[in-house]
Design a protein around this motif. Structure first.
Motif, PDB file in Angstrom:
ATOM      1  N   ALA A 127     -50.455 -60.944  10.671  1.00 49.48           N
ATOM      2  CA  ALA A 127     -49.504 -60.177  11.635  1.00 49.48           C
ATOM      3  C   ALA A 127     -48.953 -58.779  11.054  1.00 49.48           C
ATOM      4  O   ALA A 127     -48.887 -57.862  12.159  1.00 49.48           O
ATOM      5  CB  ALA A 127     -48.317 -61.297  11.991  1.00 49.48           C
ATOM      6  N   ARG A 128     -48.613 -58.706   9.776  1.00 45.62           N
ATOM      7  CA  ARG A 128     -48.041 -57.502   9.480  1.00 45.62           C
ATOM      8  C   ARG A 128     -49.122 -56.325   9.519  1.00 45.62           C
ATOM      9  O   ARG A 128     -48.920 -55.340   9.978  1.00 45.62           O
ATOM     10  CB  ARG A 128     -47.574 -57.732   8.114  1.00 45.62           C
ATOM     11  N   THR A 157     -51.688 -55.860  11.406  1.00 43.16           N
ATOM     12  CA  THR A 157     -51.789 -55.605  12.569  1.00 43.16           C
ATOM     13  C   THR A 157     -50.817 -54.861  13.479  1.00 43.16           C
ATOM     14  O   THR A 157     -51.149 -54.131  14.043  1.00 43.16           O
ATOM     15  CB  THR A 157     -52.076 -57.133  13.370  1.00 43.16           C
ATOM     16  N   GLY A 158     -49.624 -55.139  13.100  1.00 45.70           N
ATOM     17  CA  GLY A 158     -48.632 -54.505  13.524  1.00 45.70           C
ATOM     18  C   GLY A 158     -48.490 -52.955  12.890  1.00 45.70           C
ATOM     19  O   GLY A 158     -48.313 -52.154  13.678  1.00 45.70           O
ATOM     20  N   ALA A 192     -44.987 -51.906  16.895  1.00 44.02           N
ATOM     21  CA  ALA A 192     -45.349 -52.338  15.919  1.00 44.02           C
ATOM     22  C   ALA A 192     -44.590 -53.678  15.713  1.00 44.02           C
ATOM     23  O   ALA A 192     -45.282 -54.719  15.320  1.00 44.02           O
ATOM     24  CB  ALA A 192     -45.181 -51.641  14.709  1.00 44.02           C
ATOM     25  N   THR A 202     -45.702 -56.131  18.168  1.00 46.17           N
ATOM     26  CA  THR A 202     -46.809 -56.710  17.930  1.00 46.17           C
ATOM     27  C   THR A 202     -46.850 -57.604  16.804  1.00 46.17           C
ATOM     28  O   THR A 202     -47.327 -58.974  16.883  1.00 46.17           O
ATOM     29  CB  THR A 202     -48.174 -55.861  17.454  1.00 46.17           C
ATOM     30  N   THR A 203     -46.181 -57.411  15.629  1.00 46.82           N
ATOM     31  CA  THR A 203     -46.093 -58.458  14.643  1.00 46.82           C
ATOM     32  C   THR A 203     -45.304 -59.729  15.113  1.00 46.82           C
ATOM     33  O   THR A 203     -45.641 -60.892  14.747  1.00 46.82           O
ATOM     34  CB  THR A 203     -45.242 -57.819  13.390  1.00 46.82           C
ATOM     35  N   ARG A 247     -46.603 -63.585  15.129  1.00 46.04           N
ATOM     36  CA  ARG A 247     -46.154 -64.684  14.381  1.00 46.04           C
ATOM     37  C   ARG A 247     -45.378 -65.887  15.185  1.00 46.04           C
ATOM     38  O   ARG A 247     -45.633 -67.017  14.798  1.00 46.04           O
ATOM     39  CB  ARG A 247     -44.744 -63.964  13.497  1.00 46.04           C
TER      40      ARG A 247
END
Length: 102
Positions: free
Chosen positions: A64-65, A67-68, A89, A92-93, A97
């Motif tokens: 997740a991080r 990707t953000g 960002a 997205t994260t 999650r």
């Protein structure tokens, strides 16, 4: 011992900051040196970004991080406003999650 280390770091930081005004005009780095310093700065920032984006504690931070961070990088590259980059960002994260992606 800790107090000595903090004092040495404080003196070193002060000396480093004082060197700029004292050496201004007396030291002219070559064009190659300026280019090398510029590239070195970019490499250091990318390394810090990669470390912060990919690791948490002693291991991988999950998907997740990064990707953000990738979302932020693409939007910054496309010259989106700063607040849009940060919000996208974070969103997205958070959504990844929420969907269960670590």
């Amino acid at each position: 011992m800790t107090l000595v280390a903090v004092a040495l770091l404080a003196v070193g930081t002060y000396a480093f900051r004082l060197a700029g005004p004292l050496l201004h005009g007396r030291f002219q780095p070559s064009a190659d040196m300026r280019r090398l310093l510029s590239v070195g700065t970019a490499v250091l920032l990318v390394a810090l970004l990669a470390t912060a984006a990919l690791t948490q504690g002693q291991g991988f931070a999950g998907w997740a991080r990064p990707t953000g961070v990738l979302t932020a990088a693409v939007l910054a590259w496309r010259r989106a406003p700063f607040m849009v980059v940060v919000a996208a960002a974070a969103l997205t994260t958070a959504l990844l999650r929420l969907a269960g992606v670590p």
